[in-house]
Design a protein around this motif. Structure first.
Motif, PDB file in Angstrom:
ATOM      1  N   ALA A   1      13.393 -44.979 -32.978  1.00 15.58           N
ATOM      2  CA  ALA A   1      14.272 -45.958 -32.345  1.00 15.58           C
ATOM      3  C   ALA A   1      14.820 -46.867 -33.450  1.00 15.58           C
ATOM      4  O   ALA A   1      14.075 -47.618 -34.080  1.00 15.58           O
ATOM      5  CB  ALA A   1      13.524 -46.767 -31.299  1.00 15.58           C
ATOM      6  N   PHE A   2      16.111 -46.765 -33.692  1.00 17.76           N
ATOM      7  CA  PHE A   2      16.801 -47.512 -34.742  1.00 17.76           C
ATOM      8  C   PHE A   2      17.166 -48.883 -34.166  1.00 17.76           C
ATOM      9  O   PHE A   2      17.931 -48.978 -33.203  1.00 17.76           O
ATOM     10  CB  PHE A   2      18.029 -46.715 -35.163  1.00 17.76           C
ATOM     11  CG  PHE A   2      18.936 -47.364 -36.174  1.00 17.76           C
ATOM     12  CD1 PHE A   2      18.521 -48.407 -36.991  1.00 17.76           C
ATOM     13  CD2 PHE A   2      20.231 -46.887 -36.327  1.00 17.76           C
ATOM     14  CE1 PHE A   2      19.371 -48.977 -37.913  1.00 17.76           C
ATOM     15  CE2 PHE A   2      21.096 -47.450 -37.254  1.00 17.76           C
ATOM     16  CZ  PHE A   2      20.667 -48.503 -38.039  1.00 17.76           C
ATOM     17  N   CYS A   3      16.618 -49.935 -34.764  1.00 21.31           N
ATOM     18  CA  CYS A   3      16.733 -51.297 -34.243  1.00 21.31           C
ATOM     19  C   CYS A   3      17.431 -52.192 -35.271  1.00 21.31           C
ATOM     20  O   CYS A   3      16.806 -53.043 -35.910  1.00 21.31           O
ATOM     21  CB  CYS A   3      15.347 -51.860 -33.925  1.00 21.31           C
ATOM     22  SG  CYS A   3      14.313 -50.801 -32.893  1.00 21.31           S
ATOM     23  N   PRO A   4      18.729 -52.055 -35.466  1.00 20.32           N
ATOM     24  CA  PRO A   4      19.392 -52.736 -36.587  1.00 20.32           C
ATOM     25  C   PRO A   4      19.409 -54.251 -36.487  1.00 20.32           C
ATOM     26  O   PRO A   4      19.274 -54.931 -37.512  1.00 20.32           O
ATOM     27  CB  PRO A   4      20.807 -52.164 -36.561  1.00 20.32           C
ATOM     28  CG  PRO A   4      20.999 -51.696 -35.150  1.00 20.32           C
ATOM     29  CD  PRO A   4      19.658 -51.199 -34.710  1.00 20.32           C
TER      30      PRO A   4
ATOM     31  N   GLY B   1      12.495 -59.245 -28.470  1.00 21.93           N
ATOM     32  CA  GLY B   1      13.158 -60.397 -28.916  1.00 21.93           C
ATOM     33  C   GLY B   1      13.359 -60.605 -30.404  1.00 21.93           C
ATOM     34  O   GLY B   1      14.071 -61.536 -30.755  1.00 21.93           O
ATOM     35  N   ALA B   2      12.785 -59.799 -31.338  1.00 18.97           N
ATOM     36  CA  ALA B   2      13.226 -59.942 -32.726  1.00 18.97           C
ATOM     37  C   ALA B   2      14.671 -59.498 -32.842  1.00 18.97           C
ATOM     38  O   ALA B   2      15.425 -60.014 -33.660  1.00 18.97           O
ATOM     39  CB  ALA B   2      12.332 -59.134 -33.662  1.00 18.97           C
ATOM     40  N   GLY B   3      15.064 -58.523 -32.023  1.00 17.70           N
ATOM     41  CA  GLY B   3      16.476 -58.226 -31.891  1.00 17.70           C
ATOM     42  C   GLY B   3      17.186 -59.399 -31.246  1.00 17.70           C
ATOM     43  O   GLY B   3      16.627 -60.090 -30.390  1.00 17.70           O
ATOM     44  N   THR B   4      18.423 -59.608 -31.619  1.00 14.44           N
ATOM     45  CA  THR B   4      19.105 -60.854 -31.272  1.00 14.44           C
ATOM     46  C   THR B   4      20.093 -60.720 -30.117  1.00 14.44           C
ATOM     47  O   THR B   4      20.802 -61.670 -29.798  1.00 14.44           O
ATOM     48  CB  THR B   4      19.847 -61.398 -32.505  1.00 14.44           C
ATOM     49  OG1 THR B   4      20.719 -60.381 -33.014  1.00 14.44           O
ATOM     50  CG2 THR B   4      18.857 -61.782 -33.589  1.00 14.44           C
TER      51      THR B   4
ATOM     52  N   ASP C   1      25.817 -53.865 -35.585  1.00 12.30           N
ATOM     53  CA  ASP C   1      24.890 -54.116 -36.692  1.00 12.30           C
ATOM     54  C   ASP C   1      24.442 -52.817 -37.355  1.00 12.30           C
ATOM     55  O   ASP C   1      24.203 -52.777 -38.563  1.00 12.30           O
ATOM     56  CB  ASP C   1      23.683 -54.912 -36.196  1.00 12.30           C
ATOM     57  CG  ASP C   1      23.942 -56.412 -36.155  1.00 12.30           C
ATOM     58  OD1 ASP C   1      25.028 -56.839 -36.613  1.00 12.30           O
ATOM     59  OD2 ASP C   1      23.085 -57.161 -35.666  1.00 12.30           O
ATOM     60  N   ALA C   2      24.311 -51.743 -36.582  1.00 11.41           N
ATOM     61  CA  ALA C   2      23.996 -50.438 -37.186  1.00 11.41           C
ATOM     62  C   ALA C   2      25.093 -50.020 -38.155  1.00 11.41           C
ATOM     63  O   ALA C   2      24.810 -49.471 -39.233  1.00 11.41           O
ATOM     64  CB  ALA C   2      23.814 -49.391 -36.096  1.00 11.41           C
ATOM     65  N   TYR C   3      26.328 -50.275 -37.785  1.00 13.65           N
ATOM     66  CA  TYR C   3      27.447 -49.973 -38.677  1.00 13.65           C
ATOM     67  C   TYR C   3      27.333 -50.779 -39.976  1.00 13.65           C
ATOM     68  O   TYR C   3      27.522 -50.242 -41.076  1.00 13.65           O
ATOM     69  CB  TYR C   3      28.764 -50.290 -37.975  1.00 13.65           C
ATOM     70  CG  TYR C   3      29.966 -50.253 -38.878  1.00 13.65           C
ATOM     71  CD1 TYR C   3      30.506 -49.040 -39.292  1.00 13.65           C
ATOM     72  CD2 TYR C   3      30.558 -51.427 -39.333  1.00 13.65           C
ATOM     73  CE1 TYR C   3      31.604 -49.003 -40.138  1.00 13.65           C
ATOM     74  CE2 TYR C   3      31.648 -51.403 -40.167  1.00 13.65           C
ATOM     75  CZ  TYR C   3      32.171 -50.193 -40.576  1.00 13.65           C
ATOM     76  OH  TYR C   3      33.245 -50.155 -41.421  1.00 13.65           O
TER      77      TYR C   3
END
Length: 429
Positions: free
Chosen positions: A285-288, A318-321, A331-333
Motif C-alpha cells: 500500500a503506497f501511502c505518499p 491520520g499520518a496521511g493528511t 503526492d504520489a506524482y
C-alpha cells in the motif's frame, strides 16, 4: 432500472498498458439494477437497449468506479494534522493516546460514523482499515459500514509489547479475539476481516505465531500490517528479531506473507524483499502523503514494477493528511518526480480502482464498472469552482481532468457517492 448519463472512465481488466486499456465513453450510459451494474457503453446504445430505464442525466460530469483506499486508521481521524514528528514519536505522542479512548463503545461508534462520512464525501467506497486493540472498535466500524452496505476490510490491532499497557493484549487473547471477530464479520454482507498485527516491533514472536495459525486456518482472510516505513523502525526490528533475514522475513516466518497480505509503505526494501513480495502475490500500500508528512522516504515504484509487486494507493490517515484519493495521487506524482520516474495520471487512477481490486482479489466485485460488479461508483464534478472552470476545459481528455483534480481538487469535486446501488452521499448545493 436506473440509467446514468455522463462521461465515464474505468479499467475493465488488469493491465500495465494504461493508455490502451482504459475504457472511456464521452457520452456514456451506466445501467444499474438494484445493487448491480447491468450494462455500460455509449448512452444512445444503452438507452435504446433499455427504453424503460429511468434516466439520471449528469452530462458534463464524470462517472468513475468507487475509489479504494488500501491502508488507513479510523481511530486516527481525530489525530490527523498534528505537527512535527516522525514515525516512532508520532505513535507515542499522538496515536497511542488517541487509541486509548476506543475502549468506550459509544466513542468508537461516534468516530466510526465520522470516518465513514469522510470516506463517502471524498469518493472512497472501500477501505482497508486498522481499528484499535479493543474488540469494541472493530465491532463499531463493521456495524456502521454494514448499515450502509459499504465494503470494508478491517481488523483488531494486535500488540503485546512496546506500547502502553492500556493497549496491550497477548498472544492468546489476540488469537481468540481475532477468531471471534472473523466468525462474526468475515464474509458477512460486504464485511471482510484482516488479521492486523500493528507492526513487528509491537508483537512478540508468540503473538505473530498465533496470528499465523489463524492465517492458515482462515485462508481467505486478509492480513494487514506495516513494513519498512522508517529507517529507525527497521533498525529496531533488526534488534528485536536478530535471527530474521530482514523485516519482511519476520512476517514470512509466521505465514503472514501471501496473497491478500497488504503491507503499508515498503519504502526501504532490499532486493530480496522485493523479489519475495512479487513471488508471494502480496501487496504494498503506497501511502505518499504519510511518507512525506512523517519524512519517511520516497517509494520506489520502478522496483515494484520490476518485481511484479501489486501496488495499491492509500491515504494512511491520520499520518496521511487527506481522505481524498485524488490528492493522494497528487503526492504520489510528486514523490515519483523526485525519483525521476513520474507516475502517469492513468496509472494513478488504476492504483485506486481496478489495480487495487486486482491486488486484493476483489475485481469481480469492485474497482470497475463491468456488468456484474457491485454498483459502487462516484459522480465527479471536475469544474466545481472558478479556478477549476478556468483550468479544466469541457472537452479535455480524462487523464488531464484526473491530473488537474489531483492538484486542485478536494471533496468539492465529489458530487455523489453510490454504495451498493444507493446514493449515500450527495454534495449540498
Amino acid at each position: 432500472m436506473q440509467l446514468f448519463r455522463a462521461s465515464i472512465a474505468h479499467f475493465p481488466k488488469q493491465t500495465t498498458q494504461f493508455d490502451n486499456d482504459i475504457a472511456i465513453f464521452k457520452d456514456g450510459g451506466l445501467l444499474v439494477n438494484d445493487n448491480e451494474i447491468k450494462d455500460i457503453g455509449e448512452f444512445h446504445v444503452i438507452a435504446e437497449r433499455y427504453p424503460a430505464a429511468t434516466v439520471s442525466d449528469f452530462s458534463g460530469k464524470w462517472i468513475l468506479p468507487g475509489l479504494i483506499d488500501s491502508h488507513l486508521h479510523y481511530p486516527q481521524t481525530q489525530s490527523i494534522a498534528h505537527y512535527g514528528e516522525q514515525l516512532l514519536s508520532w505513535l507515542e505522542n499522538y496515536t497511542f493516546p488517541t487509541e486509548m479512548q476506543f475502549e468506550n463503545s459509544a466513542h468508537a461508534t461516534t468516530i466510526a460514523n465520522v470516518f465513514l462520512n469522510q470516506l463517502l464525501r471524498n469518493g472512497t467506497t472501500t477501505g482497508f482499515v486498522f481499528t484499535t486493540v479493543h474488540k469494541e472498535s472493530c465491532h463499531a466500524l463493521f456495524s456502521a459500514a454494514s448499515d450502509i452496505d459499504m465494503a470494508i476490510v478491517a481488523g483488531k490491532v494486535c500488540m503485546d509489547r512496546n506500547c502502553p499497557r492500556e493497549l496491550r493484549d497477548n498472544a492468546e487473547t489476540a488469537q481468540a479475539d481475532s477468531a471471534q471477530l472473523i466468525e462474526t464479520w468475515h464474509n458477512k454482507g460486504r464485511s471482510r476481516y484482516a488479521l492486523t498485527p500493528r507492526f513487528a516491533p509491537t508483537s512478540t514472536e508468540a503473538q505473530l505465531a498465533a496470528l499465523g495459525e489463524l492465517a492458515e486456518q482462515y485462508s481467505d482472510v486478509f492480513i494487514q500490517t506495516h513494513l519498512s516505513e522508517n529507517l529507525d523502525e527497521i533498525a529496531w526490528v533488526k534488534s528485536l528479531f536478530p535471527q530474521a533475514d530482514g523485516y519482511l522475513d519476520v512476517y514470512d516466518k509466521y505465514n503472514l506473507v501471501r496473497e491478500r497480505s497488504v503491507f503499508g509503505h515498503g519504502i526501504h526494501l532490499t532486493p530480496t524483499e522485493w523479489a519475495r513480495l512479487g513471488e508471494s502475490g502480496a501487496t504494498i500500500a503506497f501511502c505518499p502523503t504519510s511518507n512525506l508528512f512523517l519524512g519517511s522516504g520516497l517509494f520506489d515504484m520502478t522496483a515494484a514494477r520490476a518485481n511484479n509487486v501489486h501496488v495499491a494507493m492509500a491515504t494512511d490517515v491520520g499520518a496521511g493528511t487527506t481522505f481524498n484519493m485524488f490528492k493522494t495521487y497528487g503526492d504520489a506524482y510528486k514523490v515519483s518526480q523526485l525519483r525521476n520516474e513520474p507516475i502517469s495520471p492513468l496509472e494513478g487512477f488504476y492504483l485506486m480502482t481496478q489495480g487495487a481490486a486486482v491486488a486484493h482479489a476483489l475485481d469481480h466485485e469492485i474497482g470497475n464498472l463491468n456488468p456484474g460488479s457491485t454498483a459502487d461508483f462516484i459522480v465527479v464534478e471536475p469544474r466545481f469552482d472558478e479556478l477549476t472552470r478556468l483550468r479544466i476545459k469541457e472537452d479535455v481528455e480524462f487523464d488531464d481532468v484526473f491530473f488537474a483534480l489531483s492538484i486542485l481538487g478536494d471533496d468539492r469535486a465529489i458530487d455523489q457517492t453510490w454504495i451498493n446501488g444507493t446514493c449515500r452521499y450527495k454534495k449540498e448545493d
